[in-house]
Design a protein around this motif. Structure first.
Motif, PDB file in Angstrom:
ATOM      1  N   THR A 308       1.863  -5.736   1.763  1.00  0.00           N
ATOM      2  CA  THR A 308       1.825  -5.546   0.314  1.00  0.00           C
ATOM      3  C   THR A 308       1.736  -4.051  -0.019  1.00  0.00           C
ATOM      4  O   THR A 308       1.202  -3.251   0.750  1.00  0.00           O
ATOM      5  CB  THR A 308       0.647  -6.301  -0.316  1.00  0.00           C
ATOM      6  N   ASP A 309       2.263  -3.701  -1.178  1.00  0.00           N
ATOM      7  CA  ASP A 309       2.406  -2.292  -1.557  1.00  0.00           C
ATOM      8  C   ASP A 309       1.079  -1.545  -1.500  1.00  0.00           C
ATOM      9  O   ASP A 309       0.096  -1.941  -2.146  1.00  0.00           O
ATOM     10  CB  ASP A 309       2.992  -2.190  -2.968  1.00  0.00           C
ATOM     11  N   GLY A 310       1.059  -0.481  -0.716  1.00  0.00           N
ATOM     12  CA  GLY A 310      -0.079   0.426  -0.691  1.00  0.00           C
ATOM     13  C   GLY A 310      -1.238   0.020   0.197  1.00  0.00           C
ATOM     14  O   GLY A 310      -2.180   0.803   0.381  1.00  0.00           O
ATOM     15  N   TYR A 311      -1.191  -1.194   0.761  1.00  0.00           N
ATOM     16  CA  TYR A 311      -2.362  -1.668   1.513  1.00  0.00           C
ATOM     17  C   TYR A 311      -2.633  -0.822   2.747  1.00  0.00           C
ATOM     18  O   TYR A 311      -3.762  -0.359   2.970  1.00  0.00           O
ATOM     19  CB  TYR A 311      -2.170  -3.136   1.923  1.00  0.00           C
ATOM     20  N   GLN A 312      -1.613  -0.600   3.575  1.00  0.00           N
ATOM     21  CA  GLN A 312      -1.836   0.150   4.806  1.00  0.00           C
ATOM     22  C   GLN A 312      -2.191   1.610   4.514  1.00  0.00           C
ATOM     23  O   GLN A 312      -3.027   2.207   5.202  1.00  0.00           O
ATOM     24  CB  GLN A 312      -0.604   0.071   5.707  1.00  0.00           C
ATOM     25  N   GLU A 313      -1.590   2.173   3.488  1.00  0.00           N
ATOM     26  CA  GLU A 313      -1.904   3.544   3.117  1.00  0.00           C
ATOM     27  C   GLU A 313      -3.364   3.653   2.664  1.00  0.00           C
ATOM     28  O   GLU A 313      -4.060   4.617   3.001  1.00  0.00           O
ATOM     29  CB  GLU A 313      -0.968   4.028   2.003  1.00  0.00           C
ATOM     30  N   GLN A 314      -3.826   2.662   1.915  1.00  0.00           N
ATOM     31  CA  GLN A 314      -5.191   2.691   1.395  1.00  0.00           C
ATOM     32  C   GLN A 314      -6.229   2.673   2.511  1.00  0.00           C
ATOM     33  O   GLN A 314      -7.257   3.353   2.422  1.00  0.00           O
ATOM     34  CB  GLN A 314      -5.421   1.495   0.458  1.00  0.00           C
ATOM     35  N   TYR A 315      -5.946   1.907   3.571  1.00  0.00           N
ATOM     36  CA  TYR A 315      -6.938   1.742   4.635  1.00  0.00           C
ATOM     37  C   TYR A 315      -6.588   2.501   5.916  1.00  0.00           C
ATOM     38  O   TYR A 315      -7.259   2.321   6.936  1.00  0.00           O
ATOM     39  CB  TYR A 315      -7.130   0.251   4.924  1.00  0.00           C
ATOM     40  N   GLY A 316      -5.579   3.353   5.854  1.00  0.00           N
ATOM     41  CA  GLY A 316      -5.263   4.189   6.997  1.00  0.00           C
ATOM     42  C   GLY A 316      -4.727   3.426   8.189  1.00  0.00           C
ATOM     43  O   GLY A 316      -5.096   3.715   9.338  1.00  0.00           O
ATOM     44  N   LEU A 317      -3.841   2.471   7.939  1.00  0.00           N
ATOM     45  CA  LEU A 317      -3.305   1.612   8.993  1.00  0.00           C
ATOM     46  C   LEU A 317      -1.831   1.925   9.237  1.00  0.00           C
ATOM     47  O   LEU A 317      -1.138   2.427   8.354  1.00  0.00           O
ATOM     48  CB  LEU A 317      -3.439   0.137   8.594  1.00  0.00           C
ATOM     49  N   ASP A 318      -1.367   1.601  10.424  1.00  0.00           N
ATOM     50  CA  ASP A 318       0.065   1.662  10.737  1.00  0.00           C
ATOM     51  C   ASP A 318       0.365   0.489  11.663  1.00  0.00           C
ATOM     52  O   ASP A 318       0.380   0.608  12.883  1.00  0.00           O
ATOM     53  CB  ASP A 318       0.421   2.995  11.399  1.00  0.00           C
ATOM     54  N   ILE A 319       0.580  -0.673  11.061  1.00  0.00           N
ATOM     55  CA  ILE A 319       0.665  -1.934  11.795  1.00  0.00           C
ATOM     56  C   ILE A 319       2.101  -2.230  12.204  1.00  0.00           C
ATOM     57  O   ILE A 319       3.007  -2.222  11.362  1.00  0.00           O
ATOM     58  CB  ILE A 319       0.133  -3.106  10.947  1.00  0.00           C
ATOM     59  N   VAL A 320       2.293  -2.517  13.482  1.00  0.00           N
ATOM     60  CA  VAL A 320       3.613  -2.920  13.984  1.00  0.00           C
ATOM     61  C   VAL A 320       3.470  -4.198  14.801  1.00  0.00           C
ATOM     62  O   VAL A 320       2.424  -4.452  15.408  1.00  0.00           O
ATOM     63  CB  VAL A 320       4.258  -1.815  14.851  1.00  0.00           C
ATOM     64  N   PRO A 321       4.523  -5.030  14.820  1.00  0.00           N
ATOM     65  CA  PRO A 321       4.461  -6.283  15.575  1.00  0.00           C
ATOM     66  C   PRO A 321       4.806  -6.059  17.043  1.00  0.00           C
ATOM     67  O   PRO A 321       5.544  -5.130  17.382  1.00  0.00           O
ATOM     68  CB  PRO A 321       5.543  -7.132  14.907  1.00  0.00           C
ATOM     69  N   TYR A 322       4.272  -6.925  17.874  1.00  0.00           N
ATOM     70  CA  TYR A 322       4.597  -6.877  19.295  1.00  0.00           C
ATOM     71  C   TYR A 322       4.944  -8.276  19.789  1.00  0.00           C
ATOM     72  O   TYR A 322       4.421  -9.285  19.285  1.00  0.00           O
ATOM     73  CB  TYR A 322       3.420  -6.325  20.113  1.00  0.00           C
TER      74      TYR A 322
END
Length: 514
Positions: A308-322
């Motif tokens: 969702t828009d802005g979620y990862q930026e807000q919490y400092g995340l960089d999520i990728v699938p494996y």
């Protein structure tokens, strides 16, 4: 961050499908059959065999109501003489039992507990429709190879309608903070476990880093990835190969997961004292902390939250699938999945038209193109104001190139992230459903044995070894499966088993406990 506030729009069905693998959802059967045989269309039909009469079909489901309503509109546009009425299921057993008793049974329904449908003979044999449908030749390979919807008979009683694979995710920012290296995307199970251990860091100067946060237990993932196809072609939980179970595979994964928990490598769960002690907030979700490296999560956690828009930026995340790793480093391997199964009711008066509806709303290529029209338009929202692609959007089961090109375009396509997603999507074309969707008697085994003795809790607490239960659990699982196969598909049920199968299952039942 409180996950429950973010996912207010998350369908209750998502909680049903994931009440944790390896027996953790309760199911029951009940009610009378909605009818013993399918009705036949008797009026005029078009050149493709579809009735030209004005008819109404009912479709019951577990999906987002707005999405299904729009999909039904697309079906009615294609077939103007067919009206579709939809209802979201609250509880499968209760709702269907009440509908049968009231004589208001749905024509088509998609469910999360196949034992309920099979025990009551709610689903019609749709073999002729499936095997003469050219679109079925373009589905993910395990669907036809394993007969997902045949329940280990030679007849089709259902089709998958909704699919989300298991997913491992990695927070690249955590890996960078800990000076670790991102693993290759075609990694092995041992490489994943090592990363979990390496990424668990507590220097006592700040908030601890955990290697793993989980929604899906690792033992169910391990049970599917445990061995090469040449060794044992596992097509279901607990080492099920279509004939019998072998829980020795499960026991290894169960113990490994339990050891990770007792060893302090696994992040606390939301709404626990351990979470408050770690994060300072009882309601924090580990997926928002920026202090967890690897996640065994539902696919919906990405779509409904992280994407969702802005979620990862807000919490400092960089999520990728494996890719969910395989134990034996075999590139083409199965993946455990949430997969609703739907079918045509035995009381349906228009079974062919109902089959077309079943396919359009779930597995079919044409229906998926209509779904993409809906998901691609983010101005369309549900009652909670959520864009529909963020409300439990499933994964296509068709291999149609256009569908997949459009679907993948809804995920990150930038240079840093695209390859992760391409590799992940390439790895999920051999889904294997969790047991409650596709194995007859699965919930009887869970309710009467596995959950009753609380194996997960015992192993997780370090008070028992999984291997000590493997032999007994295998015998119990094989018994409940054989008993269900005789009940559902023997002479007192659908009556589709061969003499050889009847004798084999009866032998297992007769020898149980001796």
């Amino acid at each position: 961050m409180k996950k429950n506030k973010i996912v207010a729009a998350l369908l209750s069905a998502a909680m049903v499908v994931g009440l944790l693998a390896g027996c953790s959802k309760g199911g029951s059967t009940g009610g009378s059959n909605g009818g013993s045989t399918g009705g036949a269309d008797t009026g005029a039909v078009s050149e493709d065999g579809v009735t030209t009469e004005n008819i109404t079909l009912t479709y019951w489901h577990y999906e987002d109501e707005t999405t299904i309503g729009l999909l039904a509109e697309a079906f009615m546009k294609k077939y103007p003489n067919i009206k579709v009425e939809c209802k979201q299921i609250a509880d499968m057993s209760t709702d269907l039992s009440a509908a049968a008793a009231a004589g208001e049974f749905p024509d088509v329904f998609s469910g999360t507990d196949s034992d309920t449908a099979l025990a009551n003979m709610y689903w019609l044999d749709i073999t002729d429709y499936v095997e003469n449908d050219p679109d079925m030749n373009n589905m993910m390979v395990s669907i036809k190879n394993y007969g997902i919807g045949k329940f280990d008979t030679d007849r089709w009683f259902g089709l998958p309608t909704w699919y989300q694979p298991s997913a491992i995710f990695i927070d690249r920012n955590v890996i960078t903070k800990l000076n670790l290296q991102m693993p290759r995307t075609d990694w092995t199970w041992d490489e994943m476990i090592q990363l979990i251990k390496d990424a668990t860091v507590d220097d006592r100067t700040g908030m601890k880093y955990y290697g793993l946060g989980y929604y899906n237990r690792l033992d169910s993932l391990y049970g599917i990835a445990a061995c090469a196809t040449a060794e044992r072609a596992i097509k279901g939980e607990f080492g099920f190969d279509g004939n019998d179970f072998d829980l020795s595979y499960w026991a290894i994964g169960e113990q490994e997961f339990g050891d990770l928990k007792t060893g302090g490598y696994v992040a606390p769960q939301q709404d626990t004292q351990a979470m408050e002690d770690w994060s300072g907030d009882w309601g924090t979700w580990f997926g928002s902390t920026g202090h967890v490296a690897v996640f065994s999560e539902g696919f919906w956690s990405y779509q409904n939250i992280w994407a969702t828009d802005g979620y990862q930026e807000q919490y400092g995340l960089d999520i990728v699938p494996y890719v969910t790793p395989n134990v034996v480093d075999e590139k083409d391997h199965n993946i455990i999945a949430n997969m609703y199964i739907g079918g045509v009711s035995t009381s349906c008066e228009h079974p062919y038209e109902a089959y077309l509806l079943l396919k359009f709303m779930g597995i079919g290529t044409e229906g998926w193109k209509a779904r993409l029209d809906i998901y691609e338009d983010e101005s369309i929202t549900n009652a909670s104001g959520v864009a529909l692609k963020h409300s439990n959007m499933p994964v296509p089961m068709t291999l149609d190139e256009e569908v997949w090109t459009r679907y993948k375009a809804m995920f990150p396509t930038d240079e840093e992230h695209k390859q992760y997603w391409d590799d992940y999507f390439a790895s999920i074309t051999r889904p294997v459903p969790y047991g409650w969707y596709s194995i007859a008697g699965y919930w009887n085994f869970c309710d009467q044995y596995f959950n009753k003795i609380g194996i997960h809790d015992l192993v997780d607490a370090g008070s028992a070894k999984a291997a000590d239960y493997a032999a007994e659990a295998t015998e119990q699982a094989n018994y409940y499966h054989a008993e269900a196969m005789l009940s559902y598909f023997g002479p007192g049920g659908y009556d589709v088993l061969s003499e050889e199968d009847l004798n084999r299952y009866q032998s297992i039942v007769d020898s149980f406990g001796q």
